[in-house]
Write an enzyme that holds these catalytic residues in place. Sequence first.
Site, short mmCIF file in Angstrom:
data_model
loop_
_atom_site.label_atom_id
_atom_site.label_comp_id
_atom_site.label_asym_id
_atom_site.label_seq_id
_atom_site.Cartn_x
_atom_site.Cartn_y
_atom_site.Cartn_z
N LYS A 166 0.83 -1.21 0.00
CA LYS A 166 0.00 0.00 0.00
C LYS A 166 0.86 1.27 0.00
CE LYS A 166 -4.04 -2.08 2.26
NZ LYS A 166 -5.04 -1.93 3.37
N PHE B 196 -15.31 3.89 7.14
CA PHE B 196 -13.94 4.26 6.77
C PHE B 196 -13.72 4.30 5.25
CE2 PHE B 196 -14.02 -0.34 7.80
CZ PHE B 196 -13.57 -0.89 6.60
N ARG C 24 -2.44 -14.08 3.81
CA ARG C 24 -3.13 -13.39 4.91
C ARG C 24 -2.46 -13.70 6.25
NH1 ARG C 24 -7.69 -10.33 3.79
NH2 ARG C 24 -8.16 -10.32 6.02
N HIS D 136 -2.22 -5.41 1.44
CA HIS D 136 -3.56 -5.97 1.18
C HIS D 136 -3.40 -7.40 0.71
CE1 HIS D 136 -7.59 -6.50 -0.53
NE2 HIS D 136 -6.95 -7.12 -1.52
P1 ADP Z 1 -8.23 -6.61 5.37
O1 ADP Z 1 -7.38 -5.65 4.55
O2 ADP Z 1 -7.46 -7.19 6.52
O3 ADP Z 1 -8.92 -7.65 4.52
P2 ADP Z 1 -10.80 -5.22 5.50
O4 ADP Z 1 -11.12 -5.88 4.21
O5 ADP Z 1 -11.79 -5.37 6.62
O6 ADP Z 1 -9.38 -5.71 6.06
O7 ADP Z 1 -10.61 -3.67 5.28
C1 ADP Z 1 -9.96 -3.19 4.13
C2 ADP Z 1 -9.00 -2.10 4.54
O8 ADP Z 1 -9.73 -1.00 5.09
C3 ADP Z 1 -8.00 -2.47 5.65
O9 ADP Z 1 -6.88 -3.19 5.20
C4 ADP Z 1 -7.64 -1.12 6.19
O10 ADP Z 1 -6.69 -0.43 5.35
C5 ADP Z 1 -8.98 -0.38 6.13
N1 ADP Z 1 -9.75 -0.51 7.38
C6 ADP Z 1 -10.37 -1.62 7.86
N2 ADP Z 1 -10.99 -1.39 9.02
C7 ADP Z 1 -10.76 -0.07 9.30
C8 ADP Z 1 -11.12 0.79 10.37
N3 ADP Z 1 -11.88 0.36 11.39
N4 ADP Z 1 -10.70 2.09 10.31
C9 ADP Z 1 -9.96 2.53 9.28
N5 ADP Z 1 -9.58 1.77 8.22
C10 ADP Z 1 -9.96 0.48 8.24
MG MG Z 2 -10.32 -7.38 3.02
#
Ligand code: ADP
Ligand code: MG
Length: 138
Positions: free
Chosen positions: A10, A58, A86, A116
């Site tokens: 990222k 968010f 992951r 990601h």
């Molecule tokens: P992941 O990337 O672990 O799969 P998610 O798909 O839930 O997580 O969320 C996508 C992205 O959104 C996260 O990697 C992070 O950059 C951002 N994100 C997730 N939850 C939050 C939060 N509560 N506040 C701010 N940004 C968030």
């Molecule tokens: Mg995700």
Amino acid sequence: MTERTLAIIKPDAVERHLAGKIIQRIEDEGFQIRAMRRIHLSAAQAEGFYAVHRARPFFTSLTQFMSSGPAIVLVLEAADAIKKWRTLMGATDPAKADAGTMRKEFAQSIERNATHGSDAPETAAYEIGYFFAGIDLI
Ligand code: ADP
Ligand code: MG
């Protein structure tokens, strides 16, 4: 079963010159890098990528962050690649990520969390296709 997943280094990690360290870990863990590209997403492109999250509080902040600077997108291949990547990334929130994971080592916050990874075979197929054409993956 050999599987592919989409990884993103990222903008926070690219800006802090952590791409090399992250790519080294990817190779050390036994992934094959099948495709890789540097890209500076527009806001609309970031919104398209994260469309599943559009109702989340968010979403605006996330898509602004993801379009704030260049990122590196990669297609990783390995046995069980989706889960394997992951696991190497760690929890979304770096405060909850295990020691030695990318997010524990490199993330600055739950949003600026360095990497990601796709979360399921269907999302991996969509996300790989978002950035790469079939001809890039032969
Ligand atoms: P992941 O990337 O672990 O799969 P998610 O798909 O839930 O997580 O969320 C996508 C992205 O959104 C996260 O990697 C992070 O950059 C951002 N994100 C997730 N939850 C939050 C939060 N509560 N506040 C701010 N940004 C968030
Ligand atoms: Mg995700």
